[in-house]
Design a protein around this motif. Structure first.
Motif, PDB file in Angstrom:
ATOM      1  N   ALA A 185      -1.681  -5.377 -10.796  1.00  0.00           N
ATOM      2  CA  ALA A 185      -2.702  -4.834  -9.909  1.00  0.00           C
ATOM      3  C   ALA A 185      -3.382  -5.951  -9.130  1.00  0.00           C
ATOM      4  O   ALA A 185      -3.599  -7.041  -9.650  1.00  0.00           O
ATOM      5  CB  ALA A 185      -3.743  -4.050 -10.716  1.00  0.00           C
ATOM      6  N   ALA A 186      -3.697  -5.651  -7.871  1.00  0.00           N
ATOM      7  CA  ALA A 186      -4.433  -6.582  -7.017  1.00  0.00           C
ATOM      8  C   ALA A 186      -5.813  -5.993  -6.755  1.00  0.00           C
ATOM      9  O   ALA A 186      -5.933  -4.908  -6.188  1.00  0.00           O
ATOM     10  CB  ALA A 186      -3.685  -6.810  -5.709  1.00  0.00           C
ATOM     11  N   GLU A 187      -6.864  -6.693  -7.169  1.00  0.00           N
ATOM     12  CA  GLU A 187      -8.245  -6.232  -6.975  1.00  0.00           C
ATOM     13  C   GLU A 187      -8.893  -7.094  -5.896  1.00  0.00           C
ATOM     14  O   GLU A 187      -9.026  -8.314  -6.056  1.00  0.00           O
ATOM     15  CB  GLU A 187      -9.023  -6.328  -8.283  1.00  0.00           C
ATOM     16  N   TYR A 188      -9.298  -6.457  -4.810  1.00  0.00           N
ATOM     17  CA  TYR A 188      -9.845  -7.188  -3.664  1.00  0.00           C
ATOM     18  C   TYR A 188     -11.327  -6.886  -3.513  1.00  0.00           C
ATOM     19  O   TYR A 188     -11.740  -5.723  -3.448  1.00  0.00           O
ATOM     20  CB  TYR A 188      -9.103  -6.784  -2.394  1.00  0.00           C
ATOM     21  N   ASP A 189     -12.128  -7.962  -3.474  1.00  0.00           N
ATOM     22  CA  ASP A 189     -13.569  -7.831  -3.266  1.00  0.00           C
ATOM     23  C   ASP A 189     -13.855  -7.924  -1.775  1.00  0.00           C
ATOM     24  O   ASP A 189     -13.651  -8.962  -1.149  1.00  0.00           O
ATOM     25  CB  ASP A 189     -14.323  -8.932  -4.023  1.00  0.00           C
ATOM     26  N   LYS A 190     -14.325  -6.832  -1.182  1.00  0.00           N
ATOM     27  CA  LYS A 190     -14.533  -6.758   0.269  1.00  0.00           C
ATOM     28  C   LYS A 190     -15.699  -7.609   0.745  1.00  0.00           C
ATOM     29  O   LYS A 190     -15.764  -7.978   1.925  1.00  0.00           O
ATOM     30  CB  LYS A 190     -14.746  -5.294   0.679  1.00  0.00           C
ATOM     31  N   ASN A 191     -16.628  -7.971  -0.152  1.00  0.00           N
ATOM     32  CA  ASN A 191     -17.775  -8.794   0.232  1.00  0.00           C
ATOM     33  C   ASN A 191     -17.446 -10.287   0.202  1.00  0.00           C
ATOM     34  O   ASN A 191     -17.860 -11.051   1.080  1.00  0.00           O
ATOM     35  CB  ASN A 191     -18.957  -8.513  -0.689  1.00  0.00           C
ATOM     36  N   THR A 192     -16.698 -10.696  -0.806  1.00  0.00           N
ATOM     37  CA  THR A 192     -16.430 -12.128  -0.985  1.00  0.00           C
ATOM     38  C   THR A 192     -15.014 -12.532  -0.566  1.00  0.00           C
ATOM     39  O   THR A 192     -14.698 -13.722  -0.533  1.00  0.00           O
ATOM     40  CB  THR A 192     -16.633 -12.517  -2.459  1.00  0.00           C
ATOM     41  N   ASN A 193     -14.154 -11.561  -0.269  1.00  0.00           N
ATOM     42  CA  ASN A 193     -12.739 -11.807   0.057  1.00  0.00           C
ATOM     43  C   ASN A 193     -11.968 -12.438  -1.101  1.00  0.00           C
ATOM     44  O   ASN A 193     -10.924 -13.055  -0.885  1.00  0.00           O
ATOM     45  CB  ASN A 193     -12.592 -12.692   1.300  1.00  0.00           C
ATOM     46  N   VAL A 194     -12.469 -12.282  -2.304  1.00  0.00           N
ATOM     47  CA  VAL A 194     -11.780 -12.818  -3.476  1.00  0.00           C
ATOM     48  C   VAL A 194     -10.722 -11.825  -3.944  1.00  0.00           C
ATOM     49  O   VAL A 194     -10.996 -10.630  -4.123  1.00  0.00           O
ATOM     50  CB  VAL A 194     -12.769 -13.118  -4.617  1.00  0.00           C
ATOM     51  N   CYS A 195      -9.526 -12.335  -4.133  1.00  0.00           N
ATOM     52  CA  CYS A 195      -8.400 -11.534  -4.624  1.00  0.00           C
ATOM     53  C   CYS A 195      -8.162 -11.887  -6.086  1.00  0.00           C
ATOM     54  O   CYS A 195      -7.883 -13.043  -6.412  1.00  0.00           O
ATOM     55  CB  CYS A 195      -7.156 -11.820  -3.789  1.00  0.00           C
ATOM     56  N   ASN A 230     -17.967   0.262  -5.060  1.00  0.00           N
ATOM     57  CA  ASN A 230     -17.811   0.354  -3.612  1.00  0.00           C
ATOM     58  C   ASN A 230     -17.404  -0.963  -2.967  1.00  0.00           C
ATOM     59  O   ASN A 230     -16.927  -0.998  -1.819  1.00  0.00           O
ATOM     60  CB  ASN A 230     -19.116   0.855  -2.962  1.00  0.00           C
ATOM     61  N   ASN A 231     -17.600  -2.068  -3.673  1.00  0.00           N
ATOM     62  CA  ASN A 231     -17.289  -3.387  -3.106  1.00  0.00           C
ATOM     63  C   ASN A 231     -15.811  -3.768  -3.261  1.00  0.00           C
ATOM     64  O   ASN A 231     -15.385  -4.792  -2.717  1.00  0.00           O
ATOM     65  CB  ASN A 231     -18.156  -4.472  -3.750  1.00  0.00           C
ATOM     66  N   LYS A 232     -15.056  -2.963  -4.002  1.00  0.00           N
ATOM     67  CA  LYS A 232     -13.711  -3.390  -4.358  1.00  0.00           C
ATOM     68  C   LYS A 232     -12.660  -2.321  -4.082  1.00  0.00           C
ATOM     69  O   LYS A 232     -12.974  -1.123  -4.043  1.00  0.00           O
ATOM     70  CB  LYS A 232     -13.671  -3.812  -5.831  1.00  0.00           C
ATOM     71  N   ASP A 233     -11.440  -2.789  -3.884  1.00  0.00           N
ATOM     72  CA  ASP A 233     -10.256  -1.930  -3.768  1.00  0.00           C
ATOM     73  C   ASP A 233      -9.222  -2.438  -4.750  1.00  0.00           C
ATOM     74  O   ASP A 233      -9.096  -3.652  -4.966  1.00  0.00           O
ATOM     75  CB  ASP A 233      -9.661  -1.965  -2.358  1.00  0.00           C
ATOM     76  N   VAL A 234      -8.464  -1.537  -5.334  1.00  0.00           N
ATOM     77  CA  VAL A 234      -7.419  -1.902  -6.281  1.00  0.00           C
ATOM     78  C   VAL A 234      -6.096  -1.307  -5.813  1.00  0.00           C
ATOM     79  O   VAL A 234      -6.034  -0.141  -5.419  1.00  0.00           O
ATOM     80  CB  VAL A 234      -7.735  -1.398  -7.695  1.00  0.00           C
ATOM     81  N   PHE A 235      -5.046  -2.139  -5.865  1.00  0.00           N
ATOM     82  CA  PHE A 235      -3.708  -1.674  -5.511  1.00  0.00           C
ATOM     83  C   PHE A 235      -2.744  -2.002  -6.651  1.00  0.00           C
ATOM     84  O   PHE A 235      -2.628  -3.160  -7.063  1.00  0.00           O
ATOM     85  CB  PHE A 235      -3.220  -2.317  -4.221  1.00  0.00           C
TER      86      PHE A 235
END
Length: 265
Positions: A230-240, A258-263
């Motif tokens: 899984a890839a967890e992306y933080d939309k505020n910090t751009n940390v993957c 709400n700050n994150k997306d998971v793929f």
């Protein structure tokens, strides 16, 4: 919300390559000769069906390098391989020791499965989209199965329709070429799939972190890491954050954020 994205990435050309070779496998229940026969010899492990060794599939001084699934409470026996990515499946070859091993192929279903969005894909095969690859049984120890056009999936499962033993000595899976290969280029662009949860974080073992330009970029980084599930992306910090497979099958590992997306890949 579960969505599917398409990404493009470069890998080595895989034309005419068996994409099932040495990939993870599972079987419904493994035959144990120590219990049923009182003998101790190499036999029946699910990995034998993708070990790539067809030099001698018969008994060797008692050893039997084939997969054997037994009957359990009158359930259908099955074997499956995780191709570890989504491919356009063209041909599946199944090998037995002799033609007698495959005489009962009329009682088998050969399925290509696109898994549903889940943190543990093995336990959710029946929730995915299933495409049946039809065939005619032959009097040979090898059966070649051609799947319908545009068959795409991550798992290949072979399942008996009755409740008898399932014996498979080798399975080979070949992927139809998705893009033409330029003679001047040693790489190929193929399609990669990921199943995403927007506005969620994933509680799983951390493999590593880096900075990414977007959730798609983060997902592509995950594709390059063998252990990444899984890839967890933080939309505020751009940390993957790259994470591994969840360990407890019955527990949810997704939580609203709400700050994150998971793929998942």
């Amino acid at each position: 919300m579960c969505i599917t994205i398409l990404s493009m990435y470069f890998v080595l050309a895989f034309a005419d390559v068996n994409i099932a070779l040495k990939k993870p496998t599972k079987v419904s229940s493994t035959h144990d000769p120590r219990i049923t026969e009182g003998k101790d010899y190499l036999c029946c492990n699910s990995t034998y069906a993708v070990d790539g060794d067809k030099t001698n599939l018969a008994y060797i001084q008692g050893d039997f390098f084939c997969t054997v699934a037994v009957r359990v409470a009158n359930q259908q026996a099955w074997w499956a391989v995780d191709l570890q990515n989504v491919y356009k499946i063209d041909v599946i070859d199944i090998f037995g020791r002799t033609s007698n091993d495959l005489d009962q192929l009329a009682n088998f279903d050969v399925e290509v499965i696109m898994p549903s969005c889940s943190c543990n894909r093995w336990t959710n095969l029946d929730e995915g989209d299933v495409i049946h690859c039809h065939y005619q049984a032959t009097a040979h120890p090898r059966v070649t199965i051609t799947c319908p056009p545009n068959t795409r999936g991550r798992f290949v499962r072979i399942k008996r329709r009755d409740t008898e033993y399932l014996t498979i000595c080798e399975v080979e899976v070949y992927s139809d070429t998705l893009n033409s290969l330029n003679q001047s280029d040693s790489s190929r662009i193929v399609t990669a799939y990921a199943c995403g949860y927007i506005g969620y974080r994933y509680e799983g073992p951390v493999i590593g972190t880096s900075v990414a330009d977007s959730n798609v970029h983060c997902t592509l980084i995950c594709f390059t890491e063998t252990a990444c599930a899984a890839a967890e992306y933080d939309k505020n910090t751009n940390v993957c954050t790259l994470k591994g497979e969840c360990m407890i099958e019955t527990q949810s590992f997704l939580f609203p954020d709400n700050n994150k997306d998971v793929f998942f890949i």
